[in-house]
Design an enzyme around this catalytic site. Structure first.
Site, PDB file in Angstrom:
ATOM      1  N   GLY A  15       0.820  -1.198   0.000  1.00  0.00           N
ATOM      2  CA  GLY A  15       0.000   0.000   0.000  1.00  0.00           C
ATOM      3  C   GLY A  15       0.855   1.249   0.000  1.00  0.00           C
ATOM      4  O   GLY A  15       2.024   1.218   0.397  1.00  0.00           O
ATOM      5  N   GLN A  46       2.997   9.889   1.269  1.00  0.00           N
ATOM      6  CA  GLN A  46       4.259   9.154   1.124  1.00  0.00           C
ATOM      7  C   GLN A  46       5.000   9.506  -0.156  1.00  0.00           C
ATOM      8  O   GLN A  46       6.184   9.194  -0.304  1.00  0.00           O
ATOM      9  CB  GLN A  46       4.007   7.641   1.167  1.00  0.00           C
ATOM     10  N   HIS A  77      -2.384   7.254   7.268  1.00  0.00           N
ATOM     11  CA  HIS A  77      -1.461   8.187   6.596  1.00  0.00           C
ATOM     12  C   HIS A  77      -2.178   9.478   6.196  1.00  0.00           C
ATOM     13  O   HIS A  77      -1.602  10.558   6.232  1.00  0.00           O
ATOM     14  CB  HIS A  77      -0.883   7.559   5.327  1.00  0.00           C
ATOM     15  N   HIS A 120      -3.998   1.044   7.882  1.00  0.00           N
ATOM     16  CA  HIS A 120      -2.664   1.648   7.844  1.00  0.00           C
ATOM     17  C   HIS A 120      -2.619   2.825   6.867  1.00  0.00           C
ATOM     18  O   HIS A 120      -2.144   3.916   7.199  1.00  0.00           O
ATOM     19  CB  HIS A 120      -1.648   0.569   7.455  1.00  0.00           C
ATOM     20  N   GLU A 121      -3.137   2.596   5.651  1.00  0.00           N
ATOM     21  CA  GLU A 121      -3.055   3.642   4.623  1.00  0.00           C
ATOM     22  C   GLU A 121      -3.962   4.834   4.961  1.00  0.00           C
ATOM     23  O   GLU A 121      -3.593   5.986   4.734  1.00  0.00           O
ATOM     24  CB  GLU A 121      -3.407   3.078   3.243  1.00  0.00           C
ATOM     25  N   CYS A 132       6.112  -0.343   6.769  1.00  0.00           N
ATOM     26  CA  CYS A 132       5.694   0.841   6.015  1.00  0.00           C
ATOM     27  C   CYS A 132       6.828   1.235   5.084  1.00  0.00           C
ATOM     28  O   CYS A 132       7.995   1.218   5.479  1.00  0.00           O
ATOM     29  CB  CYS A 132       5.402   1.974   6.996  1.00  0.00           C
ATOM     30  N   LEU A 133       6.500   1.605   3.857  1.00  0.00           N
ATOM     31  CA  LEU A 133       7.530   1.986   2.894  1.00  0.00           C
ATOM     32  C   LEU A 133       8.269   3.244   3.328  1.00  0.00           C
ATOM     33  O   LEU A 133       9.363   3.519   2.842  1.00  0.00           O
ATOM     34  CB  LEU A 133       6.918   2.182   1.505  1.00  0.00           C
TER      35      LEU A 133
HETATM   36 ZN    ZN Z   1       2.753   3.297   5.597  1.00  0.00          ZN
END
Ligand code: ZN
Length: 156
Positions: free
Chosen positions: A46, A51, A134, A130-131, A88-89
């Protein structure tokens, strides 16, 4: 295909609340495509607007069943609980234990501004939570039980 730079923890853009999308312009369409490319290139499940430095309520997710585009998403129902690893990226090489709902129902718009509903369990429920966090300027590190761990990836 165009990759965008993934912002890392510590970048203030990750701590800001995102604005609603009012119209799918060619620029937004391009952003969504770039977000998918960037997510796949980084082997993520995701990616959210902030991000890649864009404070818009746009999320892309793929838990292995094809890409899901969520514009202006809202969670409308949750049930149960799951406790498991999350990453997380924006925090490469890290993971932590997070408890999330095991079931999530969400409402969102697709890249054509058509509203739809999606239900997810387990990994998909976790990814949606999670997304969407953000978009409110929150990172999973706020929810980690215990400490963040270093992880190594087999494919690197
Ligand atoms: Zn993330």
């Amino acid at each position: 295909m165009a990759l965008r730079t993934i912002r890392l923890q510590g970048d203030p853009v990750l701590e800001k609340r995102c604005r609603e999308v009012t119209e799918i312009t060619p620029k937004i369409r391009e952003l969504i495509e770039d977000m998918k490319d960037t997510m796949y290139d980084a082997n993520g499940v995701g990616l959210a607007g902030p991000q890649v430095g864009v404070l818009k309520r746009i999320v892309v997710i793929d838990v292995g069943e094809g890409p899901i585009v969520m514009v202006n998403p809202k969670i409308v129902e949750t049930a149960g609980e799951q406790t498991g690893d999350e990453g997380c990226l924006s925090l490469p090489g890290k993971a932590g234990t997070v408890t999330r709902p095991n079931y999530v129902k969400a409402r969102a718009y697709d890249e054509n501004m058509q509203q739809y509903e999606i239900e997810g369990e387990e990994l998909l429920a976790r990814a949606i939570c999670h997304e969407l966090d953000h978009l409110e300027g929150h990172l999973y590190t706020e929810l980690v039980e215990g400490k963040l761990r270093d992880v190594t990836y087999d494919d690197e």
